[in-house]
Design a protein around this motif. Structure first.
Motif, PDB file in Angstrom:
ATOM      1  N   ILE A 273      -1.566  -1.406  13.319  1.00 41.31           N
ATOM      2  CA  ILE A 273      -1.303  -2.791  13.734  1.00 41.31           C
ATOM      3  C   ILE A 273      -2.615  -3.487  14.071  1.00 41.31           C
ATOM      4  CG2 ILE A 273      -0.256  -4.217  15.543  1.00 41.31           C
ATOM      5  CD1 ILE A 273       2.007  -2.085  15.647  1.00 41.31           C
TER       6      ILE A 273
ATOM      7  N   ALA B 262      -4.441  -4.555  10.970  1.00 43.10           N
ATOM      8  CA  ALA B 262      -3.645  -5.210   9.919  1.00 43.10           C
ATOM      9  C   ALA B 262      -4.478  -6.226   9.149  1.00 43.10           C
ATOM     10  CB  ALA B 262      -2.419  -5.880  10.532  1.00 43.10           C
TER      11      ALA B 262
ATOM     12  N   ARG C 164      -3.916   1.703   5.277  1.00 42.92           N
ATOM     13  CA  ARG C 164      -3.002   2.123   6.351  1.00 42.92           C
ATOM     14  C   ARG C 164      -2.958   3.642   6.424  1.00 42.92           C
ATOM     15  NH1 ARG C 164       2.864   3.018   4.593  1.00 42.92           N
ATOM     16  NH2 ARG C 164       2.717   2.792   2.336  1.00 42.92           N
TER      17      ARG C 164
ATOM     18  N   LEU D  52      -5.253  -6.199  -6.854  1.00 42.90           N
ATOM     19  CA  LEU D  52      -5.320  -6.200  -5.398  1.00 42.90           C
ATOM     20  C   LEU D  52      -3.920  -6.100  -4.804  1.00 42.90           C
ATOM     21  CD1 LEU D  52      -7.915  -6.371  -3.832  1.00 42.90           C
ATOM     22  CD2 LEU D  52      -7.561  -8.815  -3.544  1.00 42.90           C
ATOM     23  N   ALA D  53      -2.970  -6.819  -5.403  1.00 45.94           N
ATOM     24  CA  ALA D  53      -1.592  -6.802  -4.916  1.00 45.94           C
ATOM     25  C   ALA D  53      -1.007  -5.398  -5.081  1.00 45.94           C
ATOM     26  CB  ALA D  53      -0.759  -7.828  -5.679  1.00 45.94           C
TER      27      ALA D  53
ATOM     28  N   ASP E  90      -2.576  -3.261  -2.480  1.00 47.18           N
ATOM     29  CA  ASP E  90      -2.027  -3.688  -1.193  1.00 47.18           C
ATOM     30  C   ASP E  90      -0.616  -3.135  -0.988  1.00 47.18           C
ATOM     31  OD1 ASP E  90      -3.873  -4.955   0.250  1.00 47.18           O
ATOM     32  OD2 ASP E  90      -3.294  -7.003  -0.313  1.00 47.18           O
ATOM     33  N   ALA E  91       0.143  -3.140  -2.081  1.00 46.24           N
ATOM     34  CA  ALA E  91       1.519  -2.663  -1.984  1.00 46.24           C
ATOM     35  C   ALA E  91       1.533  -1.216  -1.493  1.00 46.24           C
ATOM     36  CB  ALA E  91       2.206  -2.778  -3.338  1.00 46.24           C
ATOM     37  N   VAL E  92       0.516  -0.467  -1.858  1.00 40.12           N
ATOM     38  CA  VAL E  92       0.451   0.928  -1.438  1.00 40.12           C
ATOM     39  C   VAL E  92      -0.270   1.058  -0.105  1.00 40.12           C
ATOM     40  CG1 VAL E  92      -0.450   3.200  -2.022  1.00 40.12           C
ATOM     41  CG2 VAL E  92       0.485   1.723  -3.807  1.00 40.12           C
TER      42      VAL E  92
ATOM     43  N   GLY F 255      -1.737  -1.458   1.999  1.00 39.42           N
ATOM     44  CA  GLY F 255      -1.812  -2.498   3.011  1.00 39.42           C
ATOM     45  C   GLY F 255      -0.839  -2.272   4.156  1.00 39.42           C
ATOM     46  N   VAL F 256      -1.166  -2.836   5.293  1.00 35.92           N
ATOM     47  CA  VAL F 256      -0.319  -2.694   6.486  1.00 35.92           C
ATOM     48  C   VAL F 256       0.773  -3.755   6.440  1.00 35.92           C
ATOM     49  CG1 VAL F 256      -0.269  -2.875   9.000  1.00 35.92           C
ATOM     50  CG2 VAL F 256      -2.252  -1.856   7.839  1.00 35.92           C
ATOM     51  N   ASN F 257       2.033  -3.314   6.627  1.00 34.34           N
ATOM     52  CA  ASN F 257       3.116  -4.284   6.782  1.00 34.34           C
ATOM     53  C   ASN F 257       3.561  -4.244   8.234  1.00 34.34           C
ATOM     54  OD1 ASN F 257       5.774  -5.370   7.058  1.00 34.34           O
ATOM     55  ND2 ASN F 257       5.918  -5.335   4.808  1.00 34.34           N
ATOM     56  N   LEU F 258       3.421  -5.363   8.949  1.00 37.48           N
ATOM     57  CA  LEU F 258       3.640  -5.364  10.395  1.00 37.48           C
ATOM     58  C   LEU F 258       5.101  -5.076  10.752  1.00 37.48           C
ATOM     59  CD1 LEU F 258       1.298  -8.254  11.545  1.00 37.48           C
ATOM     60  CD2 LEU F 258       1.048  -5.814  11.998  1.00 37.48           C
TER      61      LEU F 258
END
Lengths: 401, 629
Positions: B26, B29, B36, B581-582, B585-587, B589-592
Motif C-alpha cells: 500500500i 502503490a 508488488r 506497460l499495462a 502492470d496487470a501482473v 502493479g499494486v491494486n489498492l
C-alpha cells in the motif's frame, strides 16, 4: 484482467491528455483557418501549396511587369498619334505648296510651318517616360535619341528593344526604337526616284512614278532622254557602255513612259536634249522628309532649281510623307497588338488566379462546418473522460473499512 | 509434541509478515518501478503424536515479487525504442518548424529575390530597383546563413548532449554493477530475494535503456550483465565499464561515444540503436546532415546560376558583370589518425552533378578508394589524383599531393561549407549587370531587307568580346567579317565571332553593313536581367531538371514527410509501450482494493489466531481447575 491502481490512473490520465491534444489541434485549425501550418502536418499538401503559391507570386510579378510596359506602350501610342497628325499637317502643307498660284513668299510661309512641324516632331521623338527614360532611344535610355547633325537629324540611341516577361510563357517587346519607328523608310514609291536634270531647257517635269512589275525592275541608274519633243529613250548608265533599254516616239505631255516594270508620267513640254534621272530609291527618315519639304518650299536651288524640279520634289515629298505615315501607322498597329497581348495575358492571369486560389483553399483551408462539429465531438469526449475519471477515482474499498 | 500455543503463535507471526507486506504494497502503490510483493505461506513440519501426524501451524517460506520477466523485458525494449523515436520525432519537429514553414520560409526569400530581379528587368535604369535587388540578395544570404547557423547549433547540441549523457550513463552503469554485487551477497546469505533491490536495479536498467538501448543477459543466480550497441559489455557482474566522448576521427569538430574496455576503446556512436542518444544520432545522420548539405546544394545552385548569367552582362558603367555572389569552396577534412602529410584540394566542375553527399577518400597500399560517408558504398571515379589527372566524380575534381600514408583518410564535403562563404559580391547598384555587353545593328544606309539580332554572349571571358566588328555583305550570298575572307550567307544562321553570337536574317543587299559593338551606354538594356530572371526558373539541379525554387519546395516537403513518418512511428511505439506497460502492470502493479481485501483477510485471520492463544489458555485453566479440585 487484473488492473493495478496506478495503471488505472495512468490510463485515464493519458486518455484525457490524448483528448486534450486532439482538441487543441482542432481548436488551432479553427483559430487559424488552416488545416496545417507546418509541412509535416500534410507534407504532400504543403508542397503543392508552396508550388501554387509560387505561381501566384510569379503572376503578381508579371502583373507589375505588365503595368509598367502597358504605361510605356500607352505613352508610345499617344506620341505616335501626335506624330501622325504632324506628318499629316506637313502633307497638307505640301499639297498647299503645290498650288501654282502661290508666290515664293507664300511658299516660304508654308515652309516655316513645315519647319515648326519638324521641331515638334523632334521634340516628340525625344519624349521621356515617367521614369525619365527616352522612349525611342532603344536601350540607351539615358541618351537623347534624336539630335540635329550636320547632315540632318541623327539617331544616337541603339537598335535594341527590351523584352518584358508578362507570363511564364510569354514575353513582349517594349516600346519601339527610334530606328524602327522613324528611320530606314524607303523613299517615294519604294523602288526608284526620279529627278529633273538641272540643265533642262523645257518645262517638262516628271512624276514620282509607279511600279507595275517589281520583278522586272533592275536596280540601276537610268536616264530618260528626249532626242526631240516627241522622241525619247531610256539609257541604262550602269553597264560599261550605256545601253538603250527602251525608246518611243510620238510623245505627248502627260503621257506615261514605261520600261522594266516601272512607269512614270512626264508633264509639260520637253525639248530635245532634256533628260530625267531614274535611280534606285534610298532610305530616308521622317525628319529628312520634313527638312526636304521645307527646303523645296523655301526654293533652295540645291533641291529644286526650276519649277519643273520643284514640282517633282513636291511630288516626291508627298510620296515620302505617305511612306512615313504608313510606317507610323504600322508601328501604331504593332503597339495595339502588344497592348492587346497584355490584356489577353491579364485575362488569363485573372482566371488562373481564381483557379489557383481555389486549389490552395481546397488543400489548405479548414472546412469550418466539419471542423466545428469535430471540435464539439472532441469537447464532449474530453468532458466524458474527465467525468469518468473523477467518479472512478473516488472509488476505494478503504472507504468501507 | 504439537501444541496449540505454538501453532497459534506461528500463525500470528506469519500473518504479521503478511500484513507487513500488504502495508509495504500500500505504501508503495505509487512508487515508480515498484513490483508488488506477496507472502508465500507453507505448513510447518507435522509431528507424529499418538500414531497420527498432527499439523504444527504455518510458516512464511518467502516474500517475493509478483514479476514476469518476459513482460518486463518487453517494457524495457519498447521503452528504449520509444525514447529513440521520441527524441527523433522531437528533433524532427524542430527542424520542420525551422524549415517547413510553407508561408514565409526560404521559398519566400527566393521569391522576393526573383521578384527583385524582375523589377530590374522591367526598369533596368532605375537605381532604386537595383538597390532593392541588392537588399533582397542580402536578405537571402542572411536567411540561408541563419538556417545554416541554426543547423550547426543543433548539431552542436547533439555533441553537448553526448558528453552530458556519457557521464549519466557511467553513473547508471556503476550503480547497476554495485546493485549486482549487493543482490548476489544478499541472495547468497539468506537464500531469499532482496525484492526492493531487484526493483531498484530493474529501474536503473530501464533508465539506461531509455538512453542508449540495452540488451540484458542473466548471469548466475542474481547478476544481470548489460550490453549496449552491437554487444559491447557495459556492465559485467559487479564491474562497470565506462563511456567516454572522443573526437570523431573523420570529423574532428564532432564528438563520438567510445566504450573503454581492457582491450582499448571501441566507437559505439554508430552502433547505438536505441534510447534518446540513438534517436539523436539517427536524427543527425538521417535528417540534419542531409538537410544541411541540401541547403548548401541549393545555395550553390542559386549562386552558380546567377553568377554564370551575371558574368555575361554589362553594368551601368559599361564594365562586364563579375560574380554576383561569393560562395565557400569544397570542404576537406583530415582524419585525426592520419600519419601522412598529403593535402587534398577539390573544385566543383559540374554544378548539376553535385550531390548533397559527403565522401571519404582512403589511401590504400595500391592506390585510393572512395566511398560515401553515410552508408559506405564505394563511389566510382576516374583519374589518379594528380593535377594533370585529378580524381573526377559526381561533379568534383579532386587532387591530392604526395605523402599520404596507407590508411590515411580524407573527407570531402562538396556542399557543407558553401553557406559559410556565401555573400553578395556587389554593393554598388550600378554594378548589377542588367544589360548585355554587345549589340548588333544594321547600318542606316542598308538597302536590303537584312535584319541582325541583338546578339548573345557565348564566352564572357573572350578578350575581344567588346571589340567593334563589321559584317559587310560582299554579294547577296556572301559576307566578310572585318574584311576577312568571304563566308557563305545562310539566313538565320549563327555567326560566332569573339565569343558572341548573332543571326542575320532576310535578304541583305551588296554593301549592306551590320555592326556588332560594345553596348556601353545602353542603360535601359534589360537583356541580361531578363535572362537572370529566367535562370532562376530554369532547371539546374539533378542534371538540369530541377529549378532552385522547386528544390526548396522539395526539401521542405521531404523534411515534412520525414517528420510525419517519425511522428507516426513514435505514436505507434507509444501505443505499444503503453500496452506493454499495462500488461506488466496487470501482473506487477499494486491494486489498492486488492490490498484492502488482503488486509481485511489477514486481520480476521490474525484475530482468529489470537483466539487460538486465548482458547489454549482457557484449556490450560480448565485442566488446572480440574486438578485443583
Amino acid at each position: 484482467m487484473r488492473i493495478s491502481t496506478a495503471g488505472m490512473h495512468r490510463t485515464s490520465i493519458s486518455a484525457i491528455l490524448d483528448n486534450q491534444a486532439r482538441l487543441s489541434r482542432t481548436q488551432n485549425q479553427v483559430a487559424t483557418g488552416r488545416k496545417f501550418t507546418n509541412a509535416s502536418e500534410d507534407p504532400i499538401g504543403a508542397t503543392r501549396v508552396a508550388g501554387l503559391q509560387r505561381k501566384l507570386a510569379d503572376n503578381a510579378q508579371y502583373e507589375r511587369n505588365s503595368n509598367i510596359i502597358q504605361s510605356r506602350l500607352g505613352y508610345e501610342e499617344q506620341t505616335l498619334a501626335d506624330i501622325t497628325s504632324v506628318l499629316q499637317s506637313a502633307r497638307d502643307s505640301a499639297l498647299q505648296g503645290g498650288n501654282a498660284a502661290l508666290g515664293q513668299d507664300e511658299r516660304k510661309m508654308i515652309a516655316n510651318q513645315v519647319r515648326q512641324n519638324l521641331a515638334a516632331l523632334i521634340e516628340m521623338a525625344n519624349r521621356q517616360d515617367a521614369n525619365g527614360e527616352y522612349l525611342f532611344a532603344g536601350t540607351s535610355t539615358a541618351t537623347q535619341p534624336f539630335a540635329q547633325g550636320a547632315t540632318g537629324v541623327v539617331y544616337q540611341g541603339d537598335p535594341t528593344t527590351r523584352q518584358i516577361r508578362i507570363s511564364s510563357t510569354q514575353s513582349l517587346a517594349d516600346v519601339h526604337t527610334g530606328v524602327d519607328a522613324f528611320m530606314g523608310i524607303t523613299e517615294r514609291n519604294g523602288l526608284f526616284r526620279t529627278t529633273v536634270a538641272a540643265a533642262n531647257a523645257g518645262n517638262a517635269s516628271i512624276g514620282v512614278g509607279t511600279v507595275t512589275d517589281a520583278a522586272a525592275w533592275i536596280a540601276d541608274n537610268y536616264t530618260l532622254q528626249f532626242t526631240s519633243a516627241t522622241d525619247w529613250q531610256v539609257v541604262d548608265d550602269a553597264t560599261p557602255v550605256p545601253a538603250v533599254v527602251a525608246s518611243g516616239s510620238g510623245f505627248v505631255p502627260g503621257q506615261s513612259i514605261s520600261f522594266r516594270g516601272v512607269s512614270m508620267t512626264v508633264t509639260g513640254a520637253p525639248v530635245a536634249g532634256d533628260s530625267f534621272g531614274i535611280s534606285p530609291a534610298q532610305n530616308t527618315d521622317v525628319f529628312a522628309m520634313l527638312d526636304e519639304l521645307a527646303r523645296t518650299l523655301e526654293g533652295d536651288p540645291a533641291v529644286a532649281g526650276s519649277e519643273a524640279a520643284f514640282q517633282n520634289e513636291l511630288g516626291a515629298s508627298i510620296a515620302n510623307l505617305d511612306a512615313g505615315l504608313e510606317r507610323v501607322v504600322r508601328v501604331r498597329a504593332e503597339v495595339g497588338t502588344r497592348l492587346q497581348a497584355i490584356d489577353n495575358a491579364a485575362d488569363f492571369r485573372e482566371s488562373e488566379e481564381v483557379d489557383l486560389q481555389a486549389l490552395i483553399s481546397d488543400l489548405r483551408d479548414v472546412d469550418y462546418a466539419a471542423a466545428i462539429s469535430q471540435l464539439n465531438q472532441q469537447f464532449t469526449s474530453l468532458q466524458a473522460a474527465q467525468a469518468a475519471y473523477s467518479k472512478f477515482a473516488q472509488l476505494s474499498l478503504f472507504d468501507y473499512l | 509434541m504439537p501444541d496449540m500455543l505454538g501453532t497459534g503463535l506461528s500463525s500470528l507471526r506469519a500473518l504479521q509478515r503478511a500484513m507487513d507486506t500488504t502495508s509495504h504494497n500500500i505504501a508503495n502503490a505509487s512508487t515508480e518501478g515498484y513490483t508488488r510483493q506477496r507472502v508465500d505461506f507453507a505448513t510447518r513440519q507435522p509431528e507424529m503424536y499418538g500414531g497420527n501426524w498432527i499439523g504444527t501451524g504455518v510458516n512464511v517460506t518467502t516474500v517475493k515479487r509478483v514479476y514476469d520477466e518476459f513482460l518486463a523485458t518487453q517494457v524495457r525494449s519498447s521503452g528504449g525504442n520509444l525514447a529513440r523515436l521520441d527524441a527523433f520525432a522531437t528533433q524532427a519537429e524542430r527542424l520542420d518548424n525551422l524549415l517547413g514553414d510553407t508561408g514565409n520560409g526560404l521559398g519566400a526569400s527566393l521569391q522576393s529575390f526573383t521578384d527583385a530581379i524582375n523589377e530590374v528587368s522591367t526598369t533596368p535604369s532605375s537605381i532604386s530597383a537595383r538597390q532593392v535587388l541588392i537588399s533582397q540578395a542580402n536578405a537571402l544570404v542572411d536567411r540561408l546563413k541563419g538556417y545554416d547557423d541554426r543547423l550547426d547549433q543543433m548539431s552542436g547540441e547533439v555533441d553537448a548532449r553526448l558528453s552530458v549523457e556519457a557521464a549519466d550513463i557511467n553513473n547508471l552503469a556503476r550503480s547497476i554493477a554495485k546493485l549486482n554485487g549487493d543482490i548476489t551477497v544478499a541472495t547468497q546469505q539468506t537464500g531469499q530475494p532482496p525484492n526492493d533491490l531487484l526493483d531498484q536495479r530493474d529501474q536503473l536498467i530501464d533508465q539506461l535503456s531509455g538512453k542508449v538501448g540495452v540488451t540484458v543477459v542473466k548471469e548466475g543466480v542474481a547478476s544481470l550483465n548489460v550490453f549496449i550497441g552491437t554487444g559491447q559489455p557495459l556492465v559485467l557482474g559487479n564491474v562497470a565499464s565506462s563511456i567516454t566522448t572522443t573526437k570523431d576521427p573523420l570529423d574532428p569538430t564532432r564528438v563520438q561515444m567510445a566504450l573503454q574496455t581492457q582491450g582499448g576503446t571501441i566507437d559505439v556512436s554508430r552502433s547505438i540503436a536505441g534510447g534518446t542518444l540513438g534517436g539523436l544520432l539517427d536524427w543527425r545522420r538521417e535528417m540534419l546532415d542531409p538537410a544541411r548539405n541540401e541547403l548548401g546544394r541549393i545555395t550553390l545552385a542559386v549562386a552558380s546560376q546567377v553568377n554564370a548569367q551575371h558574368r555575361e552582362g554589362m553594368d551601368l558603367s559599361g564594365a562586364l558583370g563579375g560574380d554576383f555572389f561569393n560562395v565557400g569552396g569544397v570542404g576537406i577534412g583530415y582524419a585525426g589518425a592520419n600519419t601522412g602529410t598529403a593535402t587534398v584540394s577539390a573544385t566543383r566542375t559540374d554544378i548539376g552533378a553535385i550531390t548533397a553527399d559527403d565522401y571519404v577518400l582512403t589511401r590504400t597500399a595500391t592506390g585510393y578508394t572512395l566511398r560515401h560517408e553515410a552508408g559506405g558504398q564505394p563511389v566510382p571515379f576516374t583519374g589518379t589524383g594528380t593535377v594533370a589527372d585529378p580524381f573526377v566524380f559526381d561533379g568534383l575534381s579532386v587532387t591530392i599531393t604526395a605523402g599520404a600514408a596507407v590508411g590515411d583518410q580524407f573527407t570531402i564535403h562538396p556542399t557543407g561549407e558553401v553557406i559559410e562563404g556565401f555573400s553578395v559580391a556587389i554593393t554598388d547598384p550600378g554594378r548589377i549587370a542588367a544589360a548585355a555587353p554587345i549589340r548588333g545593328s544594321a547600318a542606316s544606309a542598308n538597302t536590303g531587307s537584312g535584319k541582325i539580332t541583338a546578339g548573345e554572349v557565348l564566352d564572357s571571358g573572350n578578350a575581344s568580346l567588346l571589340n567593334t566588328v563589321n559584317i559587310v555583305f560582299t554579294s547577296a550570298t556572301t559576307y566578310s567579317v572585318d574584311g576577312g575572307p568571304d563566308i557563305a550567307y545562310a539566313a538565320g544562321g549563327n555567326i560566332d565571332v569573339n565569343g558572341w553570337r548573332v543571326q542575320i536574317s532576310g535578304q541583305p543587299a551588296v554593301g549592306d553593313t551590320f555592326t556588332v559593338r560594345n553596348n556601353a551606354g545602353a542603360v535601359g538594356d534589360n537583356r541580361n536581367a531578363f535572362a537572370l530572371a529566367d535562370a532562376m526558373r530554369a532547371g539546374v539541379l539533378e542534371n538540369g531538371t530541377v529549378s532552385v525554387t522547386a528544390a526548396v519546395e522539395r526539401m521542405t516537403g521531404n523534411l515534412g514527410l520525414q517528420t510525419r513518418a517519425a511522428q507516426m512511428s513514435r505514436d505507434a511505439e507509444s501505443a505499444v509501450h503503453d500496452s506493454d506497460l499495462a500488461s506488466l502492470d496487470a501482473v506487477s502493479g499494486v491494486n489498492l482494493d486488492e490490498e484492502a481485501a488482503n488486509l481485511l483477510r489477514y486481520q480476521q485471520a490474525y484475530a482468529a489466531a489470537a483466539q487460538i492463544i486465548a482458547v489454549s489458555g482457557q484449556m490450560f485453566d480448565t485442566l488446572i481447575n480440574a486438578v485443583r479440585r
